[in-house]
Each structure stands twice: as structure tokens, then as C-alpha cells.
Enzyme design. Sequence first.
Site: not given
Lengths: 297, 297
Positions: A98, A168, A149-150, A175, A118, A43, A171, A74
Site C-alpha cells: 500500500d 510488512d 515473492d519476498g 501468500p 511486494e 488473493q 496474516d 506505519h
Amino acid sequence: MTVETQNLETLTSDQWFIDKDEHQALSLKYTGEVLYDKTSELQRVRVINTFGYGKTLTIDNMFMTTETDEYHYHEMIAHPVILASGNIKKVLVIGGGDGGTIREVLKHPEIEEVTMVEIDANVVEASKLHLPELSQSFDHPKLKLIIADGIEFMASAEPKSYDLIIVDGSDPAGPAKGLFSEAFYQNCYQGLTKNGILITQGESPCFHQETFAELNACIKGIFGAKKVFTLLFHIPTYPSGLWSFQIASKGNIDPRNISEAKVTEFSAKNPLHYYNFEVHKAAFALPNYVKKLLKEM
Amino acid sequence: MTVETQNLETLTSDQWFIDKDEHQALSLKYTGEVLYDKTSELQRVRVINTFGYGKTLTIDNMFMTTETDEYHYHEMIAHPVILASGNIKKVLVIGGGDGGTIREVLKHPEIEEVTMVEIDANVVEASKLHLPELSQSFDHPKLKLIIADGIEFMASAEPKSYDLIIVDGSDPAGPAKGLFSEAFYQNCYQGLTKNGILITQGESPCFHQETFAELNACIKGIFGAKKVFTLLFHIPTYPSGLWSFQIASKGNIDPRNISEAKVTEFSAKNPLHYYNFEVHKAAFALPNYVKKLLKEM
């Protein structure tokens, strides 16, 4: 009759960052300066400087988080479930690059270990370089950060490992798409301890409306209809302004039940911008049109 | 570094209607067809056909109401105060020319008389011609419609005349500007019966933020700080998505207190899209940043 244009404004893309679907758009005006801009095979990650909301992290053409209102999201992804559960030691965060979510999670001293998975190192880098308020907890001794990759991580996770899983993600595009699948939530269910709890970014009842309803139905199918709770909150920099988390309880924790004393005690030690006792109770009140979307009316 | 434009979209004014301030914009895509377009010395009134929200009434460059989400606003301006008050016979509506507010008010059979003072006959005409759901109550026998300046009307209104005054005006620009003045709310106070109640469009804590706080302070100065209550609700077609009403009680009615049985009974007779008992309670929960803006924290 066609519209006269002299009284209408045009938003140009060198001044306005635009997050839109085919029907509606949210735009923030920015300085034109881009503080971070890296595109990987996953991305495009950027940090822009908006006039109204300060430094803003974007992924592809979506707003992810802004300095000014990031705490809406958060605080609400962390404190309601942690305070309502009461006995959380091991936490897994999928996404959240983040750093805002782990910052809030780590305010709870009873938590012993936070694993964060993440997928995109660029998100972490962009936040560390430009969003110090968000990225302040990356060096916390209780944190284990894994760049992976979660979805794959969950597929091979040890069963009954986590008291709380926080999803978390962004959209359902790129990924993050697999974060909206039944297989992924089945793996989350397996990964939770006996009384464990899940919270996941649930989209908006007014934007990605179908995904909002489908995700709720998917999680109800796995955890049982009475174990799934929709939490609503407001965030001005996500399209439509109304956003949701889906909460699913493997045991018998009902996240709507909360002790006022507990919230007051926590808030006294940790001054918060959005969350309080009344907001906790109110977040589970669903307007009739939302209940209908979720087939709860 | 400057932003590359190829991945960003440009919203053109012949396809998108844009409601904006200097920092943020909400845009709805529309067919390009304008069903109604009249400009008077007061303002420009249009009805456009949006893809996502159906027929939409606009004043100058602001969204006023859309077919699809108008009930968020109109249910929340009418039912919480009327159901919490319990003894309302005479109602005054200032503004509200689209008819949505009187439609909801007139669902309460105990109300004997509704006077509506709308400054712009074009708004009523546009709604009657193109928004039948909104304008269905203009012929109601309990309604007295006056086309006049609501500010002047209040200045010469008989004292202690109304059990409920609803101020359903637009943003503080053009003819609605005087609706955000101390003199106007002093006149409203005088116009209320002993135990009367006022509800007024209160802007957003995230858009026209200063007006939001100033209006609350102004009304507190007149009614007393403990008699003023901020109600929040969500509406996707107003900028930022979060909107407010200010409620002020001349007597001792606390609009937060509501009987669940009463709401259930009313809802059974009048199926609603947004409002319910939980939503009523939740609407008075203010996030910390809103409390700070209102100096309530």
C-alpha cells in the site's frame, strides 16, 4: 433459555465488512460501494468506503489499512527502529504494497536506498488509484520497487546487504504464510549487515495468539532471546485492537533506548499522528499476560 | 460496482452478541445459551457464554465484562491510583456492580473502608450467581454495599469524606448518563478529602470519541488542567480495543510517579494478570492524536 433477538442487531454483509476468526469479529459499516475489486491467483484485493474510517484496503476478508488510522501502524513500523538504530543506509521492505511503510521510512534523510519487494501488483495499483496519502512515495528516487515473492527474494539475497529489514506482511494465510517460517527469518538474519535490525508484523496477543507466540519464539531461536523485543501498539481496525511488531537485533542495538532530543528533532520536521517519545518508551511495556505468552515471566 | 456477498460472512444475532455504534461493531460468538436475563426499568442485564472470552456480563447491548479479560479493566482502575497515592483509607465506588473493582481495591490492606453504591441490584445478583471470580468480595468485612443511585448519593454526600472515589459506570446511556455531567463531578470534588483522588471510566478515544474529550474537559474545569491525567489501557472486548480512565487529583498527587519497589512488593503478594511497573508508566503515554483530542498538543 435462549436469547430473544428483538434487542440484538444483525450485521448484514452488504453493509458491514467483517474481519473475524471463530470467536470474535470486527466489523466496519461501509457505503456498499466497492472502489476496487480484483482477484488474482494470490488473493482478492478490494478498496471499500467505510463510514467511520474512510477508504479501506482489504485483502480477502481481512482489513489491511484504512485512511483514518493507517498511521498507527506505519509510524510504529518505521520510526522506533530507525531512530533507535541511528545509522541506517540500506533498507529492505518485504510486502507493504500500500506504500504507507515506505512513505514513513523515506522521511529519514540518512537512508540512501529502499528496496521494496511486494508480491501482488494489485495492492500497489489499488493504493495508487484510491489511497493517495498512502501511495505518495512510489515515485521517490531512492525507491526500487520489485514485484516478486519476498520469500524467494530473501532465499537468494546477497548476505550482509541491509541495515534494516522490514517485514510488512498480512496474516499467516495465503501468500503471507511463508513469512511466518524459520527458513525465512534465517535468510533475513543472513541478509542483515553486522549491526542490522529486523522488524516484522507480529500479529496480536489477543487474536492469532498462537502465531504471536510462535513467531517470537522462532525469532528468538535465530537472533538469541536477549536480542528480540516485542513492541505493542493500538489500531482500532484490526481485530481486538492490540497489535505487535517483533524487533530483532543482529548486533547490539537495543530499540528501547532512544534519545528524547532525537525524537523531538525528527517530529519537529515531520509532524506525526501517533508516534512520540513517550509512545516509543511505552510501546515496550508488556502486560503480565503478554509476558507469560512469550515466556518472559 | 456493488460488493459480491459470497465471500463475506453474516453475523446472526442468535450466535453473535454485537456491541456497536453507527460505524463499527465488536461481536463475540456465544453458545446461544443465556444464563441470566432480567430487564428492569433501568436496563436489561444478561450473562451469556461466549466461546472466546467465557461468561460475559452485558447491559442492554453493551459488553460490560468477560471472565477472560476483566482484569485489564479492574486492575487498571484500582492499582495505579492506590499505589501512587499511598495513603488511602476511605474509598467510595460508584457503580462496579459486578464486583471486580472492589475485589482489586480490597487487596490493599491499608484501606479501612469501602462504600459501594450500585444502582442495579440485578447486576450484583447476576455476578453472584454466575461470575464467582468477580463477585468473591461482596462479603468482605470492610465493604458497605448500598443499592442506590450514585448520582443522588453524591449530591447529598458528606464533604471531604473519601480519599479515593472510583466511578465505575457504563457508557453514557440509560442510568449511567448522569455520570457524565458537571454537577456530578462537582459533587465528587466536594466529597474528596484534601489530598483525595478520583478515577472514572473515561470511554475510548476511538469510540464515543466526543464523550472521551468532553469528560476530560469537564473534569479539567473542576480540578484544574494540571491535576487531570488520562490513563490508557487495552481491552479486547470493548469496541476499538483502547479504553481510558480519567484521573483527577484534588491535592498534589501525580499518579504518573510510582515507586518500582512498591509495585514489585505489591505484585509479589498479589499475582496480577495485566498490571506491572512498566505498564503503570506506559499507561500515561498518549499518542499524538489523543493529545490533540484532549487539546494537550
